[in-house]
Design an enzyme around this catalytic site. Structure first.
Site, PDB file in Angstrom:
ATOM      1  N   PHE A   1      -1.712   8.670  14.320  1.00 56.98           N
ATOM      2  CA  PHE A   1      -1.816   9.378  15.598  1.00 56.98           C
ATOM      3  C   PHE A   1      -3.313   9.575  15.845  1.00 56.98           C
ATOM      4  O   PHE A   1      -4.008  10.167  15.015  1.00 56.98           O
ATOM      5  CB  PHE A   1      -1.100  10.722  15.499  1.00 56.98           C
ATOM      6  CG  PHE A   1      -0.850  11.370  16.825  1.00 56.98           C
ATOM      7  CD1 PHE A   1       0.348  11.179  17.493  1.00 56.98           C
ATOM      8  CD2 PHE A   1      -1.806  12.191  17.402  1.00 56.98           C
ATOM      9  CE1 PHE A   1       0.577  11.786  18.718  1.00 56.98           C
ATOM     10  CE2 PHE A   1      -1.577  12.796  18.630  1.00 56.98           C
ATOM     11  CZ  PHE A   1      -0.382  12.592  19.286  1.00 56.98           C
TER      12      PHE A   1
ATOM     13  N   ASP B   1      -0.104  14.785   7.188  1.00 56.33           N
ATOM     14  CA  ASP B   1       0.244  15.273   8.521  1.00 56.33           C
ATOM     15  C   ASP B   1       1.766  15.141   8.630  1.00 56.33           C
ATOM     16  O   ASP B   1       2.296  14.021   8.574  1.00 56.33           O
ATOM     17  CB  ASP B   1      -0.470  14.413   9.573  1.00 56.33           C
ATOM     18  CG  ASP B   1      -0.175  14.875  10.991  1.00 56.33           C
ATOM     19  OD1 ASP B   1       0.914  15.428  11.223  1.00 56.33           O
ATOM     20  OD2 ASP B   1      -1.030  14.660  11.868  1.00 56.33           O
TER      21      ASP B   1
ATOM     22  N   TYR C   1       5.990  22.188  17.915  1.00 53.22           N
ATOM     23  CA  TYR C   1       6.655  21.993  19.216  1.00 53.22           C
ATOM     24  C   TYR C   1       7.535  20.750  19.241  1.00 53.22           C
ATOM     25  O   TYR C   1       8.180  20.472  20.231  1.00 53.22           O
ATOM     26  CB  TYR C   1       5.636  21.955  20.361  1.00 53.22           C
ATOM     27  CG  TYR C   1       4.469  21.009  20.160  1.00 53.22           C
ATOM     28  CD1 TYR C   1       4.619  19.639  20.333  1.00 53.22           C
ATOM     29  CD2 TYR C   1       3.216  21.500  19.816  1.00 53.22           C
ATOM     30  CE1 TYR C   1       3.557  18.775  20.141  1.00 53.22           C
ATOM     31  CE2 TYR C   1       2.140  20.651  19.632  1.00 53.22           C
ATOM     32  CZ  TYR C   1       2.314  19.288  19.791  1.00 53.22           C
ATOM     33  OH  TYR C   1       1.244  18.445  19.596  1.00 53.22           O
ATOM     34  N   LYS C   2       7.556  19.978  18.143  1.00 59.53           N
ATOM     35  CA  LYS C   2       8.419  18.790  18.106  1.00 59.53           C
ATOM     36  C   LYS C   2       9.788  19.209  17.547  1.00 59.53           C
ATOM     37  O   LYS C   2      10.490  19.969  18.186  1.00 59.53           O
ATOM     38  CB  LYS C   2       7.728  17.687  17.310  1.00 59.53           C
ATOM     39  CG  LYS C   2       6.488  17.170  18.063  1.00 59.53           C
ATOM     40  CD  LYS C   2       5.649  16.185  17.297  1.00 59.53           C
ATOM     41  CE  LYS C   2       4.432  15.781  18.159  1.00 59.53           C
ATOM     42  NZ  LYS C   2       3.335  15.214  17.371  1.00 59.53           N
TER      43      LYS C   2
ATOM     44  N   ARG D   1      10.676   4.892  22.499  1.00 61.86           N
ATOM     45  CA  ARG D   1      10.938   5.778  21.353  1.00 61.86           C
ATOM     46  C   ARG D   1      12.107   6.697  21.674  1.00 61.86           C
ATOM     47  O   ARG D   1      12.165   7.312  22.740  1.00 61.86           O
ATOM     48  CB  ARG D   1       9.737   6.698  21.104  1.00 61.86           C
ATOM     49  CG  ARG D   1       8.643   6.147  20.310  1.00 61.86           C
ATOM     50  CD  ARG D   1       7.709   7.238  19.812  1.00 61.86           C
ATOM     51  NE  ARG D   1       7.565   8.396  20.704  1.00 61.86           N
ATOM     52  CZ  ARG D   1       6.836   9.465  20.405  1.00 61.86           C
ATOM     53  NH1 ARG D   1       6.221   9.571  19.253  1.00 61.86           N
ATOM     54  NH2 ARG D   1       6.746  10.467  21.263  1.00 61.86           N
TER      55      ARG D   1
HETATM   56  C1  PLP Z   1       1.980  15.505  17.732  1.00 62.76           C
HETATM   57  C2  PLP Z   1       0.978  15.147  16.706  1.00 62.76           C
HETATM   58  C3  PLP Z   1      -0.262  15.807  16.655  1.00 62.76           C
HETATM   59  C4  PLP Z   1      -0.590  16.825  17.703  1.00 62.76           C
HETATM   60  O1  PLP Z   1      -1.842  17.403  17.599  1.00 62.76           O
HETATM   61  P1  PLP Z   1      -2.195  18.733  18.391  1.00 62.76           P
HETATM   62  O2  PLP Z   1      -3.595  18.982  17.994  1.00 62.76           O
HETATM   63  O3  PLP Z   1      -1.262  19.818  17.909  1.00 62.76           O
HETATM   64  O4  PLP Z   1      -2.055  18.480  19.852  1.00 62.76           O
HETATM   65  C5  PLP Z   1      -1.116  15.466  15.627  1.00 62.76           C
HETATM   66  N1  PLP Z   1      -0.791  14.525  14.704  1.00 62.76           N
HETATM   67  C6  PLP Z   1       0.392  13.886  14.751  1.00 62.76           C
HETATM   68  C7  PLP Z   1       0.749  12.863  13.713  1.00 62.76           C
HETATM   69  C8  PLP Z   1       1.302  14.165  15.751  1.00 62.76           C
HETATM   70  O5  PLP Z   1       2.461  13.517  15.804  1.00 62.76           O
END
Ligand code: PLP
Length: 410
Positions: free
Chosen positions: A128, A199, A224-225, A369
């Site tokens: 990500f 992560d 939030y997921k 997805r």
């Molecule tokens: C959703 C997600 C994030 C989100 O980062 P924020 O700083 O909370 O916006 C980070 N890393 C991964 C792998 C994600 O899926």
């Protein structure tokens, strides 16, 4: 061709589903099949009342007294303690604060300081991107440090050397849904003398995680997921107890101070996980997360995992005859809780599905997805979603011009 299951067979699976009762814990609109809980979880039915209570009673009436009387000051630690079982952490190692990116900044900088003399941070090219941007930001501040991108986690052993201070990897890949071997990779990284940062944004709430049992050093994740904390709800971080006394994070704000209300000019970190706090918590988001954790505390994670694999497996079985490339691994021990399908016109196909009430999403350049959330999805909905996808593709309705207009968020 093998026979795919019928809608009646899915109804029988729903009737025998031990998690079916959780659907009533969520407010979902009529006529929607929600397959995007891996991006923004659904609204728990109890959340509006909890947020209203915080606003009207704790803030409106109790005013500043709530910092003590309503537990506001302790809330980041309290919620961290409640979230800890979802990531396999003993008490005192998880705190809820800030965002995933900010928390990664803090733990990665702390990891580099714990490995003086080593200057490389390894991350996966397909990560990500915010994780890569943060790794660049952190290494840019440390003299001589650099971040190196791996073509894939499989290249780790080739690159791990005496200069690697830390490795950052996603437990589940946000695009493909591939699940990595947390225990094995953590062991190899530590054998090379480096620290392991996971992560867990795409695995927390989707499957059981064992941070303590895997000997992980640091972890970050969002709420939030799959956790359903609400849009922009605060993230969390994990620091193994053995590192806490020596770990120093760079965003040394007053909430991480040993005596924040002594208002001393010098910084002295508090003992324990609290030293990873920086500032005043955003209490509306923390309250909403608290309500969603009420639901999680009733859920058995083994049952969640079993149903997740059953739902993703069913969807793969039903869409395979459509001739799309299934990018997500079919092996159950390598699969998170989403299914990614490749289609050159994935964007308009997903938009056509959304117009039919089947909400998934699209990740450039060509992945559709679909996230599967065992607490509020039924087997019949999965069957219906696959049917809609087949109809959208067969009818070609996705070719209508309106489906190709892109919003800021895909
Ligand atoms: C959703 C997600 C994030 C989100 O980062 P924020 O700083 O909370 O916006 C980070 N890393 C991964 C792998 C994600 O899926």
């Amino acid at each position: 061709m093998t026979r795919t299951r019928t809608r009646e067979e899915c109804a029988a699976l729903d009737a025998a589903d031990p998690l079916a009762g959780f659907r009533a814990e969520f407010s979902l609109p009529e006529g929607v099949i929600y397959l995007d809980g891996n991006s923004l979880g659904a609204l728990p039915a109890r959340t509006p009342e909890r947020v209203r209570e915080l606003v009207e009673v704790e803030w409106g009436r109790q005013l500043i007294r709530s910092w003590n009387e309503a537990g506001w000051f302790e809330l980041p630690r309290t919620l961290g303690g409640r979230l800890a079982p979802l990531v396999g952490a003993a008490p005192g190692q998880v705190v809820v604060c800030d965002t995933t990116s900010v928390n990664l900044f803090k733990v990665l900088a702390a990891a580099l300081r714990l490995r003086p003399g080593r200057r490389t941070v390894l991350a996966e090219e397909a990560a990500f991107p915010t994780d890569l941007y943060i790794a660049e930001g952190v290494t840019g501040l440390a003299a001589g440090a650099r971040s190196v991108l791996l073509p894939s986690a499989a290249d780790l052993d080739r690159v791990l050397d005496q200069d690697v201070a830390a490795v950052v990897l996603s437990h589940v890949d946000y695009r493909t849904g591939e699940l990595l071997d947390m225990a094995g990779i953590t062991r190899r990284v530590q054998q090379a003398g480096a620290l392991m940062i996971w992560d867990v944004c795409h695995s927390v709430g989707a499957l059981p995680i064992e941070l303590d049992a895997c000997g992980v050093d640091f972890a970050v994740g969002c709420t939030y997921k799959y956790l359903n904390g609400g849009p922009g709800s605060p993230a969390f971080l994990y620091v193994a107890e053995r590192h806490q006394a020596a770990a120093e994070q760079p965003l040394s704000g007053w909430f991480g101070h040993a005596r924040p209300f002594a208002f001393e000019p010098g910084y002295e970190p508090v003992a324990g996980i609290g030293r990873f706090l920086t500032s005043s918590p955003s209490l509306l988001g923390q309250a909403a997360l608290g309500a969603s954790l009420d639901v999680w505390e009733k859920a058995d994670l083994q049952a969640v995992r079993a149903k997740s694999l059953a739902l993703t497996g069913l969807f793969i079985e039903l869409v395979e005859p459509l001739g799309l490339e299934v990018v997500t691994p079919r092996q159950v021990d390598r699969r998170g809780s989403q299914v990614a399908l490749r289609h050159p016109d994935g964007y308009p196909v997903v938009q056509a599905l959304i117009e039919r009430g089947v909400i998934g999403d699209f990740r450039a350049p060509d992945l559709m997805r679909f996230g599967f959330t065992p607490l509020y999805l039924s087997y019949q909905e999965v069957w219906d979603a696959a049917r809609h996808l087949a109809e959208v593709l067969e009818s070609g309705e996705w070719r209508a011009e309106r489906f190709s207009r892109r919003g800021a968020v895909t």
